[in-house]
Design a protein around this motif. Structure first.
Motif, short mmCIF file in Angstrom:
data_model
loop_
_atom_site.label_atom_id
_atom_site.label_comp_id
_atom_site.label_asym_id
_atom_site.label_seq_id
_atom_site.Cartn_x
_atom_site.Cartn_y
_atom_site.Cartn_z
N GLY A 54 67.41 66.19 125.39
CA GLY A 54 67.94 66.45 126.72
C GLY A 54 67.09 67.38 127.56
N SER A 55 65.96 67.80 127.00
CA SER A 55 65.10 68.73 127.73
C SER A 55 64.48 68.06 128.96
CB SER A 55 63.98 69.24 126.81
OG SER A 55 63.05 70.02 127.54
N LYS A 56 64.25 68.86 129.99
CA LYS A 56 63.60 68.34 131.19
C LYS A 56 62.08 68.24 130.99
CE LYS A 56 63.19 72.92 133.35
NZ LYS A 56 63.52 73.73 134.54
N THR A 57 61.59 68.84 129.89
CA THR A 57 60.16 68.83 129.58
C THR A 57 59.83 67.63 128.71
OG1 THR A 57 60.18 71.24 129.61
CG2 THR A 57 58.24 70.16 128.66
N LYS A 58 58.92 66.81 129.15
CA LYS A 58 58.54 65.59 128.44
C LYS A 58 58.05 65.90 127.03
CE LYS A 58 57.94 61.08 128.57
NZ LYS A 58 59.08 60.16 128.76
N LEU A 59 57.30 66.98 126.89
CA LEU A 59 56.77 67.36 125.57
C LEU A 59 57.88 67.53 124.56
CD1 LEU A 59 54.46 68.31 123.72
CD2 LEU A 59 54.82 70.62 124.59
N LEU A 60 58.95 68.24 124.95
CA LEU A 60 60.06 68.46 124.03
C LEU A 60 60.82 67.18 123.73
CD1 LEU A 60 61.54 71.88 125.23
CD2 LEU A 60 59.88 71.43 123.43
N GLN A 61 60.93 66.31 124.71
CA GLN A 61 61.64 65.04 124.52
C GLN A 61 60.98 64.19 123.44
OE1 GLN A 61 61.89 63.08 128.30
NE2 GLN A 61 63.09 64.71 129.25
N THR A 62 59.66 64.27 123.38
CA THR A 62 58.91 63.41 122.43
C THR A 62 58.77 64.04 121.05
OG1 THR A 62 56.81 64.34 123.21
CG2 THR A 62 57.61 62.34 124.30
N GLU A 63 59.17 65.31 120.89
CA GLU A 63 58.99 65.97 119.60
C GLU A 63 59.85 65.35 118.50
OE1 GLU A 63 56.53 67.39 119.81
OE2 GLU A 63 56.36 69.09 121.15
N VAL A 64 60.91 64.65 118.87
CA VAL A 64 61.80 64.06 117.86
C VAL A 64 61.20 62.79 117.27
CG1 VAL A 64 63.89 65.02 118.87
CG2 VAL A 64 63.08 62.78 119.63
N SER A 65 60.07 62.35 117.77
CA SER A 65 59.47 61.11 117.26
C SER A 65 58.01 61.29 116.86
CB SER A 65 59.60 60.00 118.31
OG SER A 65 58.97 60.38 119.52
N VAL A 66 57.61 62.53 116.55
CA VAL A 66 56.23 62.76 116.14
C VAL A 66 56.03 62.31 114.70
CG1 VAL A 66 55.96 64.72 117.70
CG2 VAL A 66 56.72 65.12 115.34
N HIS A 67 54.77 62.20 114.30
CA HIS A 67 54.46 61.87 112.91
C HIS A 67 54.73 63.10 112.05
CE1 HIS A 67 52.10 60.88 109.31
NE2 HIS A 67 52.22 59.62 109.69
N PRO A 68 55.22 62.93 110.82
CA PRO A 68 55.51 64.09 109.96
C PRO A 68 54.33 65.04 109.81
CG PRO A 68 56.43 62.10 108.99
CD PRO A 68 55.63 61.66 110.19
N ASP A 69 53.10 64.49 109.77
CA ASP A 69 51.93 65.35 109.62
C ASP A 69 51.67 66.21 110.84
OD1 ASP A 69 51.57 64.22 107.14
OD2 ASP A 69 50.08 62.75 107.81
N ALA A 70 52.29 65.87 111.97
CA ALA A 70 52.04 66.60 113.21
C ALA A 70 53.13 67.63 113.51
CB ALA A 70 51.93 65.61 114.38
N ILE A 71 54.05 67.82 112.56
CA ILE A 71 55.19 68.71 112.83
C ILE A 71 54.75 70.17 112.99
CG2 ILE A 71 57.25 69.73 111.79
CD1 ILE A 71 58.07 66.97 110.90
N GLU A 72 53.80 70.61 112.18
CA GLU A 72 53.36 72.00 112.29
C GLU A 72 52.76 72.27 113.67
OE1 GLU A 72 51.02 73.69 109.20
OE2 GLU A 72 52.24 72.84 107.59
N LYS A 73 51.93 71.35 114.14
CA LYS A 73 51.35 71.51 115.48
C LYS A 73 52.45 71.45 116.54
CE LYS A 73 47.95 69.67 118.72
NZ LYS A 73 48.89 69.79 119.84
N THR A 74 53.44 70.60 116.29
CA THR A 74 54.57 70.49 117.22
C THR A 74 55.30 71.82 117.36
OG1 THR A 74 54.92 68.14 116.73
CG2 THR A 74 56.80 69.36 117.59
N ILE A 75 55.49 72.52 116.23
CA ILE A 75 56.15 73.83 116.26
C ILE A 75 55.34 74.80 117.11
CG2 ILE A 75 56.99 75.77 114.90
CD1 ILE A 75 58.54 73.16 114.47
N ASP A 76 54.02 74.78 116.91
CA ASP A 76 53.15 75.65 117.70
C ASP A 76 53.27 75.34 119.19
OD1 ASP A 76 52.25 76.85 115.39
OD2 ASP A 76 50.48 75.59 115.20
N ASP A 77 53.33 74.05 119.52
CA ASP A 77 53.45 73.65 120.92
C ASP A 77 54.77 74.14 121.53
OD1 ASP A 77 51.02 72.38 120.77
OD2 ASP A 77 51.86 70.37 120.45
#
Length: 323
Positions: A54-77
């Protein structure tokens, strides 16, 4: 219609303003408040998932569908975007990582299960045949199978002399689940099979097989071990795809839910449906849909409890842990 749209955007704007005020008052963003105020499990993970989507930020909206290997980078973002210092808030990163592993894992589990469901049973595939024969050995260890094509298959609840035709609806997923149950919870599986073969139910199965041959819509509506197993596979599959199983999986899987978690849930529901069928004491096979629907509604109701874990101590789960 215009009034409804305006009301929607008004409520959405009001909600964002409220979140902004709360952040200013607490000094914490919504993700922080969720992770710090809600215990680990379904309640936390589902709120994190809702917040990101529900975030207005596109980056946050797409975090629920990242690749498992990219989760650590996602947290940093996320930390950078929310201007959160990870050194001051070390636990936040750990909590978010656990939630994202569950969210992404659930999505990947659906894909894995769907792949198995779409793969048809192939009698020319040696792996498929080996699994089928292993199922027989687990359920009937003292009764050798006389031939691959045999009426003996009816003894474990298949319709005819070749089980491959019964896997049409659920593909290999049905066989995977039945074999998992028979291998990892053999005593319970054999007991369910034994009960289904008692005189009280024998005529029910015969009527079911006859009904199946003339009406495809009743292909899995019978109290026979294998056919009901495929039918319960369909039930668990639909619970998974609809999202109803998120409550259960987010409570029992500390990280990404796996195919084993799905199969453990099948084992539990297979056992529970067996008990439920006996409690309902249906008159004949024509009541199968009623009993199944009533059972389905009961499970849905249980899963509406955010603290629900269908089978935290089920034997198959314990077997898996000890492997």
């Amino acid at each position: 219609m215009l009034v409804q749209v305006c009301l929607y955007f008004y409520c959405k704007c009001l909600w964002r303003c409220l979140k902004f005020v709360v952040r200013k008052l607490t000094g914490r963003c919504e993700l922080q408040r969720i992770c710090y105020n809600i215990k680990p499990g379904a309640s936390r993970t589902m709120k994190i998932e809702t917040s990101l989507k529900g975030s207005k930020t596109k980056l946050l909206q797409t975090e629920v569908s990242v690749h498992p290997d990219a989760i650590e980078k996602t947290i940093d973002d996320i930390m950078d975007l929310k201007k959160i210092n990870p050194d001051i808030n070390p636990q936040l990163g750990v909590s978010l990582q656990g939630c994202l592993l569950q969210i992404v894992g659930y999505r990947n589990l659906i894909a894995e299960v769907e792949k198995l469901r779409r793969e048809p049973y192939d009698s020319d595939n040696s792996q498929h045949e080996e699994m089928l024969l292993k199922l027989w050995k687990c359920l009937k260890p003292n009764s050798p199978l006389e031939a691959r094509i045999s009426k003996q298959w009816c003894e474990i609840g298949f319709q005819g002399d070749d089980p491959k035709t019964d896997f049409r609806g659920m593909g290999l997923l049905g066989l995977y689940n039945l074999l998992y149950f028979a291998e990892l919870d053999t005593v319970v599986a054999q007991q369910v099979l034994f009960d289904s073969l008692q005189p009280k139910y024998r005529q029910v199965m015969i009527e079911a097989w006859e009904k199946v041959s003339s009406d495809q819509s009743y292909s899995s509506c019978s109290y026979s071990f294998a056919i009901v197993g495929i039918n319960i596979t369909d039930l668990v599959y639909n619970l998974l795809v609809s999202g109803a199983l998120k409550t259960h999986f987010y409570n029992v899987a500390p990280e990404a839910p796996t195919l084993s978690h799905f199969q453990q849930t099948f084992c539990y529901l297979m056992h529970e449906f067996h008990k439920f069928w006996i409690e309902e004491d249906p008159l004949d096979i024509m009541e199968f849909n009623r009993v199944r629907e009533k059972f389905h509604k009961r499970i849905i109701k249980q899963l509406q409890n955010p603290d629900m874990a269908l089978c935290p101590h089920f034997a198959a789960s314990e077997s898996l842990i000890n492997m």
